[in-house]
Design a protein around this motif. Structure first.
Motif, PDB file in Angstrom:
ATOM      1  N   PRO A 331      -4.833 -10.311   4.108  1.00 33.71           N
ATOM      2  CA  PRO A 331      -3.708  -9.525   4.371  1.00 33.71           C
ATOM      3  C   PRO A 331      -2.217 -10.157   4.752  1.00 33.71           C
ATOM      4  N   GLU A 332      -2.398 -11.221   5.271  1.00 34.60           N
ATOM      5  CA  GLU A 332      -1.170 -11.924   6.015  1.00 34.60           C
ATOM      6  C   GLU A 332      -0.594 -12.672   4.613  1.00 34.60           C
ATOM      7  N   SER A 333      -1.665 -13.208   3.778  1.00 41.59           N
ATOM      8  CA  SER A 333      -1.099 -14.149   2.528  1.00 41.59           C
ATOM      9  C   SER A 333      -0.523 -12.889   1.306  1.00 41.59           C
ATOM     10  N   THR A 334      -0.897 -11.910   1.349  1.00 42.53           N
ATOM     11  CA  THR A 334      -0.431 -11.032   0.306  1.00 42.53           C
ATOM     12  C   THR A 334       0.977 -10.454   0.927  1.00 42.53           C
ATOM     13  N   VAL A 335       1.107 -10.143   2.133  1.00 44.22           N
ATOM     14  CA  VAL A 335       2.429  -9.932   2.745  1.00 44.22           C
ATOM     15  C   VAL A 335       3.356 -10.995   2.673  1.00 44.22           C
ATOM     16  N   ALA A 336       3.234 -12.141   2.853  1.00 43.28           N
ATOM     17  CA  ALA A 336       4.064 -13.309   2.293  1.00 43.28           C
ATOM     18  C   ALA A 336       4.324 -13.225   0.878  1.00 43.28           C
ATOM     19  N   PHE A 337       3.388 -12.942   0.082  1.00 42.30           N
ATOM     20  CA  PHE A 337       3.786 -13.231  -1.339  1.00 42.30           C
ATOM     21  C   PHE A 337       4.638 -11.887  -1.856  1.00 42.30           C
ATOM     22  N   SER A 338       4.164 -10.765  -1.353  1.00 39.61           N
ATOM     23  CA  SER A 338       5.058  -9.596  -1.718  1.00 39.61           C
ATOM     24  C   SER A 338       6.556  -9.992  -1.287  1.00 39.61           C
ATOM     25  N   ALA A 339       6.522 -10.520   0.243  1.00 34.03           N
ATOM     26  CA  ALA A 339       8.019 -10.653   0.595  1.00 34.03           C
ATOM     27  C   ALA A 339       8.993 -11.524  -0.230  1.00 34.03           C
ATOM     28  N   THR A 341       8.278 -12.089  -3.877  1.00 35.30           N
ATOM     29  CA  THR A 341       8.322 -11.479  -5.028  1.00 35.30           C
ATOM     30  C   THR A 341       8.967 -10.055  -5.353  1.00 35.30           C
ATOM     31  N   GLY A 342       8.458  -9.096  -4.428  1.00 32.12           N
ATOM     32  CA  GLY A 342       8.361  -7.888  -4.512  1.00 32.12           C
ATOM     33  C   GLY A 342       7.093  -7.065  -5.353  1.00 32.12           C
ATOM     34  N   TYR A 343       6.149  -8.039  -5.638  1.00 30.67           N
ATOM     35  CA  TYR A 343       4.832  -7.649  -5.933  1.00 30.67           C
ATOM     36  C   TYR A 343       4.393  -6.728  -4.829  1.00 30.67           C
ATOM     37  N   MET A 344       3.420  -5.756  -5.266  1.00 34.73           N
ATOM     38  CA  MET A 344       2.737  -4.853  -4.306  1.00 34.73           C
ATOM     39  C   MET A 344       1.769  -5.621  -3.176  1.00 34.73           C
ATOM     40  N   PRO A 345       1.889  -5.517  -2.102  1.00 36.42           N
ATOM     41  CA  PRO A 345       0.692  -5.822  -1.266  1.00 36.42           C
ATOM     42  C   PRO A 345      -0.676  -5.217  -1.771  1.00 36.42           C
ATOM     43  N   ILE A 346      -1.635  -5.940  -1.800  1.00 33.35           N
ATOM     44  CA  ILE A 346      -2.864  -5.655  -2.600  1.00 33.35           C
ATOM     45  C   ILE A 346      -4.214  -5.372  -1.538  1.00 33.35           C
ATOM     46  N   ARG A 347      -3.808  -5.387  -0.165  1.00 32.66           N
ATOM     47  CA  ARG A 347      -4.846  -5.190   0.727  1.00 32.66           C
ATOM     48  C   ARG A 347      -4.401  -3.841   1.609  1.00 32.66           C
ATOM     49  N   LYS A 348      -5.121  -3.189   1.991  1.00 32.54           N
ATOM     50  CA  LYS A 348      -5.024  -1.719   2.772  1.00 32.54           C
ATOM     51  C   LYS A 348      -4.429  -2.039   4.255  1.00 32.54           C
ATOM     52  N   SER A 349      -5.511  -3.390   4.612  1.00 31.77           N
ATOM     53  CA  SER A 349      -4.886  -3.492   6.192  1.00 31.77           C
ATOM     54  C   SER A 349      -3.831  -4.446   6.281  1.00 31.77           C
ATOM     55  N   ALA A 350      -3.016  -4.798   5.147  1.00 32.37           N
ATOM     56  CA  ALA A 350      -1.826  -5.434   5.590  1.00 32.37           C
ATOM     57  C   ALA A 350      -0.762  -4.699   6.420  1.00 32.37           C
ATOM     58  N   ASP A 351      -0.315  -5.332   7.343  1.00 28.24           N
ATOM     59  CA  ASP A 351       0.669  -5.034   7.926  1.00 28.24           C
ATOM     60  C   ASP A 351       2.055  -4.918   7.317  1.00 28.24           C
ATOM     61  N   LEU A 352       2.652  -3.829   6.877  1.00 28.89           N
ATOM     62  CA  LEU A 352       3.912  -3.938   6.006  1.00 28.89           C
ATOM     63  C   LEU A 352       4.978  -3.799   6.790  1.00 28.89           C
ATOM     64  N   THR A 353       4.803  -3.468   8.356  1.00 27.00           N
ATOM     65  CA  THR A 353       6.091  -3.313   9.158  1.00 27.00           C
ATOM     66  C   THR A 353       7.316  -3.986   8.959  1.00 27.00           C
ATOM     67  N   GLU A 354       7.233  -5.432   9.045  1.00 29.96           N
ATOM     68  CA  GLU A 354       8.114  -6.435   8.798  1.00 29.96           C
ATOM     69  C   GLU A 354       8.664  -6.451   7.343  1.00 29.96           C
ATOM     70  N   LEU A 355       7.737  -6.207   6.273  1.00 31.78           N
ATOM     71  CA  LEU A 355       8.101  -6.523   5.067  1.00 31.78           C
ATOM     72  C   LEU A 355       8.915  -5.246   4.495  1.00 31.78           C
ATOM     73  N   THR A 356       8.542  -3.911   5.070  1.00 34.85           N
ATOM     74  CA  THR A 356       9.381  -2.491   4.444  1.00 34.85           C
ATOM     75  C   THR A 356      10.715  -2.645   5.494  1.00 34.85           C
ATOM     76  N   ALA A 357      10.738  -3.111   6.405  1.00 33.56           N
ATOM     77  CA  ALA A 357      12.008  -3.318   7.406  1.00 33.56           C
ATOM     78  C   ALA A 357      13.012  -3.890   6.575  1.00 33.56           C
ATOM     79  N   GLU A 358      12.548  -5.221   6.107  1.00 32.24           N
ATOM     80  CA  GLU A 358      13.509  -5.895   5.425  1.00 32.24           C
ATOM     81  C   GLU A 358      13.808  -5.461   3.862  1.00 32.24           C
ATOM     82  N   THR A 359      12.700  -5.011   3.223  1.00 35.25           N
ATOM     83  CA  THR A 359      12.527  -4.504   1.865  1.00 35.25           C
ATOM     84  C   THR A 359      11.989  -3.090   1.849  1.00 35.25           C
ATOM     85  N   PRO A 360      12.589  -2.097   2.339  1.00 37.10           N
ATOM     86  CA  PRO A 360      11.978  -0.767   2.198  1.00 37.10           C
ATOM     87  C   PRO A 360      11.772  -0.413   0.944  1.00 37.10           C
TER      88      PRO A 360
END
Length: 428
Positions: A331-339, A341-360
């Motif tokens: 989960p933490e790796s996929t969030v870093a990758f998404s932040a 690139t813009g690719y989708m976080p691939i895990r359901k349990s990924a915490d998207l709070t910071e990610l979507t705050a910066e890139t809603p």
């Protein structure tokens, strides 16, 4: 999306653990195997991800002690696939993990070039249920898992908020293409109201959106349907938007870059382009779901790449490769990758709070997963079909060729690919 057999009970494929072309049965028991101390990871750095990949690989090495050679194996999916095929033929220099695009992995399965990873998933306790369902199912075939999601995306509708505001349009994506056709004449702040993605990269992928919205498709499972009346009518509309109605053009290169430069008021591009567009555009960028058509139902495909393990490397390398895949999919790796690139976080349990705050806008891409559907067999299961689709569409939107004639020719070509390259292996 490639979860076709997984979700819809596609044809059974023989060939043992190595796939339909796999030859002898593979030994997929990894109990007692020690992972290799050094492996190669082949990637094209999807979405400009080279830096974040390097960071993740360094963290993996620190945790496991396994050194990873970070190989730029191509600048795009086609180039990495060609290099992989060349290495297969030479039976040397193969990586432990390779990036596999949506239109290439199935032929690797057919040819026995990759292994099913089910035993490795079990041994490493990878929780597939925590992966986003439609993405992990894309790599399931013949009741086995053949890869894991990596740089996964959907197309998004990108629009220039400043242009839309100047035209008096709502601050949203159009709900249907008919609605956008009404809006297009009002968009006069740029060279063109809408830019179709460049044909070589995206024609077969994104035009599924237009086809599906008109109850058409490239194919119905293995039956090629691109020349049927509904499909021809949908693609005639595409041609008219460029020529007789004149509100659209076709990008000669990446339409995301064209859009970010302000040349067009809107386009469709991958979510993997999102961060780059937001960083380079000098205007407010809006994104939305893909427009629908005259029929109800999902009109958005998924796409992008996964990670697979070659069959022709040692079990020690395969185990180490699976460990890397597990790490890259955390989960933490996929969030870093998404932040990055813009690719989708691939895990359901990924915490998207910071990610979507910066890139809603990334949340919208995740939400659109609920209205995706599997891609047409013709695009993703037929070798070379994507290029053939691009050439056929080029004759329609760059030279105003006859749509029916172009689709008749495409149908004949696609049926020939199926008969010669797929059907014998499915029946073998």
């Amino acid at each position: 999306a490639l979860g076709l057999a997984a979700c819809g009970g596609g044809p059974e494929v023989g060939g043992g653990g190595g796939g339909a072309g796999g030859g002898e049965e593979l030994d997929l028991d990894f109990s007692g195997v020690e992972p290799a101390k050094k492996i190669d990871f082949w990637t094209n750095h999807p979405g400009g991800s080279q830096e974040v990949e390097a960071q993740l690989l360094a963290a993996f090495t620190e945790e496991t002690g396994i050194e990873v050679n970070h190989v730029t194996a191509g600048s795009n999916y086609e180039e990495i696939a060609q290099r992989f095929q060349t290495a297969q033929a030479a039976n040397s220099g193969l990586p432990a993990v390779v990036v596999l695009s949506d239109v290439w992995w199935f032929r690797y399965f057919l040819n026995g070039n990759v292994i099913p990873i089910d035993s490795l998933v079990e041994q490493l306790e990878i929780d597939l249920s925590d992966y986003r369902d439609s993405l992990v199912q894309d790599y399931q075939y013949d009741d086995q898992q053949w890869a894991l999601p990596y740089g996964r995306s959907t197309p998004l509708f990108y629009y220039n908020k400043d242009h839309f505001s100047a035209a008096g349009l709502p601050d949203r994506a159009p709900e249907t293409w008919s609605e956008f056709e009404e809006w297009a004449p009002k968009l006069t702040e740029s060279e063109t109201a809408y830019m179709y993605p460049d044909l070589a990269g995206y024609a077969g992928w994104t035009l599924q959106n237009v086809l599906w919205g008109q109850d058409a498709a490239w194919s119905d499972e293995w039956t090629i349907t691109c020349a049927e009346p509904a499909a021809v009518e949908a693609l005639q509309w595409v041609q008219d938007s460029v020529f007789s109605k004149g509100w659209a053009q076709v990008a000669s290169s990446d339409s995301a870059d064209t859009f970010a430069a302000g040349v067009c008021s809107s386009t469709i591009a991958s979510t993997g382009s999102l961060v780059g567009v937001l960083e380079s555009a000098t205007f407010d960028v809006g994104v939305g779901f893909l427009p629908g058509g005259s029929v109800d139902g999902p009109v958005c495909p998924t796409g992008g790449a996964g990670l697979g393990i070659p069959a022709a490397v040692t079990k020690e390398e395969q185990l180490a490769g699976a460990m890397l895949m597990e790490f890259m999919g955390r989960p933490e790796s996929t969030v870093a990758f998404s932040a990055a690139t813009g690719y989708m976080p691939i895990r359901k349990s990924a915490d998207l709070t910071e990610l979507t705050a910066e890139t809603p806008q990334i949340q919208l891409a995740v939400d659109q997963l609920d209205v995706t559907k599997p891609q047409d067999f013709a695009r993703v299961f037929l070798p070379g079909a994507d290029q053939e689709m691009a050439e056929a569409i080029a004759s329609v939107v760059t030279t105003e060729g006859d749509v029916q004639e172009a689709m008749d020719g495409l149908k004949e070509t696609l049926e020939g690919i199926y008969t010669k390259e797929i059907q014998p292996k499915l029946e073998g």
